[in-house]
Design a protein around this motif. Structure first.
Motif, PDB file in Angstrom:
ATOM      1  N   LEU A  23       0.830  -1.196   0.000  1.00 33.27           N
ATOM      2  CA  LEU A  23       0.000   0.000   0.000  1.00 33.27           C
ATOM      3  C   LEU A  23       0.870   1.254   0.000  1.00 33.27           C
ATOM      4  O   LEU A  23       0.616   2.212  -0.735  1.00 33.27           O
ATOM      5  N   GLY A  24       1.915   1.218   0.845  1.00 28.17           N
ATOM      6  CA  GLY A  24       2.839   2.345   0.906  1.00 28.17           C
ATOM      7  C   GLY A  24       3.519   2.573  -0.426  1.00 28.17           C
ATOM      8  O   GLY A  24       3.654   3.706  -0.881  1.00 28.17           O
ATOM      9  N   GLN A  25       3.911   1.460  -1.110  1.00 29.17           N
ATOM     10  CA  GLN A  25       4.556   1.585  -2.417  1.00 29.17           C
ATOM     11  C   GLN A  25       3.618   2.233  -3.415  1.00 29.17           C
ATOM     12  O   GLN A  25       4.014   3.090  -4.200  1.00 29.17           O
ATOM     13  N   THR A  49       6.179   7.990   1.205  1.00 33.63           N
ATOM     14  CA  THR A  49       5.061   7.265   1.799  1.00 33.63           C
ATOM     15  C   THR A  49       5.397   5.794   2.016  1.00 33.63           C
ATOM     16  O   THR A  49       4.917   5.172   2.969  1.00 33.63           O
ATOM     17  N   SER A  50       6.244   5.256   1.100  1.00 29.83           N
ATOM     18  CA  SER A  50       6.581   3.839   1.189  1.00 29.83           C
ATOM     19  C   SER A  50       7.206   3.515   2.544  1.00 29.83           C
ATOM     20  O   SER A  50       6.756   2.616   3.252  1.00 29.83           O
ATOM     21  N   SER A  51       8.237   4.294   2.942  1.00 30.46           N
ATOM     22  CA  SER A  51       8.914   3.988   4.209  1.00 30.46           C
ATOM     23  C   SER A  51       8.008   4.334   5.389  1.00 30.46           C
ATOM     24  O   SER A  51       8.006   3.642   6.409  1.00 30.46           O
ATOM     25  N   LEU A  52       7.201   5.370   5.255  1.00 31.92           N
ATOM     26  CA  LEU A  52       6.280   5.730   6.330  1.00 31.92           C
ATOM     27  C   LEU A  52       5.325   4.583   6.637  1.00 31.92           C
ATOM     28  O   LEU A  52       5.120   4.204   7.791  1.00 31.92           O
ATOM     29  N   GLN A  70       6.643  12.352  12.133  1.00 34.45           N
ATOM     30  CA  GLN A  70       6.027  13.655  11.858  1.00 34.45           C
ATOM     31  C   GLN A  70       5.406  13.737  10.468  1.00 34.45           C
ATOM     32  O   GLN A  70       4.619  14.639  10.186  1.00 34.45           O
ATOM     33  N   ARG A  71       5.736  12.739   9.599  1.00 34.53           N
ATOM     34  CA  ARG A  71       5.156  12.778   8.259  1.00 34.53           C
ATOM     35  C   ARG A  71       3.641  12.580   8.284  1.00 34.53           C
ATOM     36  O   ARG A  71       2.948  12.921   7.337  1.00 34.53           O
ATOM     37  N   TRP A  72       3.113  12.008   9.401  1.00 33.02           N
ATOM     38  CA  TRP A  72       1.661  11.889   9.513  1.00 33.02           C
ATOM     39  C   TRP A  72       1.016  13.258   9.622  1.00 33.02           C
ATOM     40  O   TRP A  72      -0.186  13.406   9.403  1.00 33.02           O
TER      41      TRP A  72
END
Lengths: 283, 423
Positions: free
Chosen positions: B108-110, B119-122, B151-153
């Protein structure tokens, strides 16, 4: 200038010579690259180039080790087996379905003939990469990606247009009164097909089959996408070999493939002549 | 009139009716013979193409794995500068825990990473830790806990992307295939900055190189087709075999040949050095670039030009030329005004065959094209097997298919598709 007609003027003679010269160059361009591989496949060193020993025609410059490797390496032998299995199975499907369809398409009662013909030959005219991507998606959905069945069915779909085209062409001159004669002598349609129609159209069926066979045998894009290492074919191995570890074994394989294509070419030409004789076409 | 109307067959059926029934039966029989193949091609060829069409707009992965989040975000105004509220954070935490259980969080992240990098690593790290974070989040607040964890959220772009991809059908792969992108704040489509544009240029280059190859095959193929057509049948057939041999030789064999010939330590460079035309240190770079692709593909596709040209030229009577010359035309103008126009159907058939084959070529450009001689098909293959962006691969495939169909359509309009023959 003995081979010129005496009425030709000098500029015309010069033009004729230039024209012949251009043609010879183009034919050389066509054929030379294919045969340049043959001597290199006997290279004693693992290079793609002519070594000084080879150019001096010394025996030490030549070796058959790459052929030995091709015929003994289990990896390559697996590829040969896969290629043959996949090509034979897909040809069988393509020939039986294609011949049946050609018989139907050649009947004058056939409805919507040109539309259906167009649909049936479309696998031939759609770029291979597009068919391969579509088949990759489709067969992954069915869980057949990476299976022999997936590759065989894909190749059969790519091969049928050739069978349909060649068999339809053979049926153009087919005399249907022969079938009525067979029926009047008591043959049912199936018997009449095997005893009358099939022998007559056999050259077309075989050459269509050869087309389908070579389509599968030489095909690599679909195998790369729909297949996996277990479905590796000869072209698959050559492709990955050319990208990674360049070894003259590829040249030995290529030489064997050239011999096969010459054999195919000769048998097709013989079939064509036989077919014309059977249908009474004279030159 | 009454006499013809009452004509009956032996069985007592009206003759017209019997004929109609018989014809219908014959039609059915003919169709039944074709039906198995029609079914096979529909399933084995047209369904895959349909599948590609569907994949190019599909968004199932996101819709199926973030169901709560999508509901929670439906009320949120993506153009506002405010982050969505607590319910959205709670929803994505629950969705991620479930996705992680199904081992889909990374995937999903990919997928979201194509739209917003990072987003992938998050998703990978959050997916792993989310189950452990929930008890604490229940005590305080989901929003703070998640942003504190990563913090990326708190990045509003991420939420805009998820909001944007909450429908089951999306056109964004096509936007990407045309070097465009959507601004997730204003929802407007914009063209990428010049240095990020890849695909339109690649399509352009594919078409240009294919045109070059078509032109080269025409220039080389015309003289030999002419020669073979004019020679007596026996000698002509012999030369035809020389054209057919490459046609029947494996594509990979021919590509290998060109690698052998054109590489820097290859045969052509060796000869040029030996003859003294170039120095040892000035070996030409003829492969792993556009030149390599054009030379190798011209060779590979040349038979497809020669065969239709030959079959057309064979049927042009030589008496046309003789007549023109006997009427006083110069041989050159007789050729140009009488012979050449008659060969145009052959040129058309050969050119469309070569061009359409060239535009979808994958193997040869991949092996000899290097960085500059690759085609759009190489990019499609890259997205299938390396970047795993299947939706974009499908969209690029559909775009290529549209180009090919357009070419056939134009050809059919001006020349007629029936002129294409196998030779």
């Amino acid at each position: 200038m003995a081979f010129f007609p005496p009425y030709l003027s000098l500029p015309e003679r010069i033009w004729h010579l230039t024209f012949r010269g251009i043609c010879v160059l183009v034919l050389f361009f066509l054929v030379f690259p294919i045969f340049v591989i043959v001597p290199l496949s006997f290279n004693a060193l693992p290079y793609f180039t002519f070594t000084p020993e080879m150019l001096a025609f010394k025996a030490s410059g030549y070796s058959t080790q790459w052929y030995r490797e091709f015929f003994t390496d289990p990896n390559w032998q697996g590829a040969v087996r896969n290629s043959v299995i996949i090509a034979l199975a897909s040809t069988l499907i393509a020939v039986s379905l294609g011949t049946l369809a050609a018989l139907g398409l050649s009947r004058k009662e056939m409805p919507a003939r040109s539309l259906i013909m167009g649909l049936l030959i479309s696998p031939m005219i759609v770029p291979l990469i597009i068919s391969a991507v579509g088949m990759f998606f489709f067969y992954s959905r069915l869980g057949l990606q990476g299976s022999h069945i997936g590759v065989i069915l894909s190749h059969a779909a790519l091969g049928t247009p050739f069978v349909v085209i060649t068999v339809t062409a053979t049926l153009v001159g087919f005399d249907t009164t022969l079938l009525r004669a067979a029926a009047s002598l008591g043959a049912n349609p199936t018997l009449a097909f095997f005893r009358v129609t099939l022998p007559m159209i056999l050259p077309g069926v075989i050459s269509g089959g050869l087309f389908a066979f070579i389509t599968s045998f030489d095909e690599v894009v679909v195998v790369l996408f729909v297949g996996s290492f277990r479905q590796r074919t000869i072209p698959w191995k050559m492709f990955s070999g050319l990208r990674e570890n360049i070894s003259p074994t590829i040249l030995a394989v290529a030489t064997c493939l050239i011999l096969i294509s010459i054999a195919l070419l000769v048998s097709l030409e013989l079939l064509r002549r036989r077919g014309e004789k059977l249908r009474g076409i004279k030159h | 009139m009454t006499a013809t109307n009452t004509l009956l067959t032996v069985d007592g059926i009206e003759l017209k009716e019997a004929l109609r029934r018989n014809q219908a039966r014959q039609k059915r029989k003919a169709f039944l013979l074709v039906a198995p193949l029609l079914l096979f091609i529909s399933v084995g060829f047209f369904l895959p193409i349909m599948d590609m069409l569907r994949r190019s707009t599909e968004n199932r992965l996101i819709v199926e794995n973030l169901p709560l989040t999508i509901v929670a975000l439906s009320e949120w105004d993506a153009s506002s500068a405010l982050l969505p509220g607590e319910p959205a954070f709670r929803a994505i935490a629950k969705d991620l825990v479930k996705a992680q259980k199904l081992r889909r969080a990374t995937q999903l992240g990919q997928r979201l990473n194509y739209e917003l990098s990072g987003t992938s690593s998050l998703f990978r790290t959050s997916g792993r830790k989310m189950a452990g974070l929930i008890p604490e989040a229940e005590k305080t607040a989901y929003k703070e806990t998640l942003i504190e964890f990563d913090q990326r959220w708190g990045d509003i772009e991420l939420w805009r992307v998820i909001r944007r991809f909450s429908g089951s059908v999306v056109a964004d792969y096509y936007l990407a295939a045309l070097d465009m992108k959507r601004d997730f704040e204003t929802n407007e489509v914009e063209i990428l900055p010049r240095e990020e544009r890849v695909y339109v240029r690649l399509f352009g280059r594919t078409v240009m190189i294919s045109l070059w190859i078509t032109l080269m095959t025409l220039l080389l193929g015309f003289p030999i087709a002419l020669l073979i057509a004019r020679l007596p049948t026996r000698q002509g057939n012999l030369l035809l075999v020389l054209v057919l041999l490459p046609f029947w030789t494996s594509l990979l064999v021919r590509t290998t040949s060109w690698i052998v010939l054109l590489q820097q330590q290859g045969v052509v460079n060796d000869i040029l050095v030996a003859v003294g035309l170039i120095g040892e240190d000035a070996r030409l770079r003829m492969i792993y670039n556009t030149i390599g692709t054009v030379i190798a593909m011209t060779h590979i596709l040349l038979p497809f030009m020669v065969l239709p040209l030959y079959s057309v030229m064979k049927n042009i009577s030589p008496s046309y030329m003789r007549a023109a010359i006997s009427l006083g035309a110069h041989p050159i103008s007789a050729f140009w005004k009488v012979y050449f126009p008659n060969t145009i159907p052959g040129i058309g058939a050969g050119a469309i065959m070569v061009f359409v084959l060239a535009i979808g070529y994958y193997i040869t450009p991949e092996l000899v094209g290097g960085r500059t001689g690759v085609f759009i098909s190489n990019r499609i293959a890259y997205h299938i097997s390396s970047s795993l962006n299947w939706g974009l691969a499908a969209a690029l495939g559909v775009a290529l298919l549209i180009i090919v169909i357009t070419i056939y359509w134009i050809y059919d309009k001006f020349v007629g598709i029936d002129n294409i023959r196998l030779g």
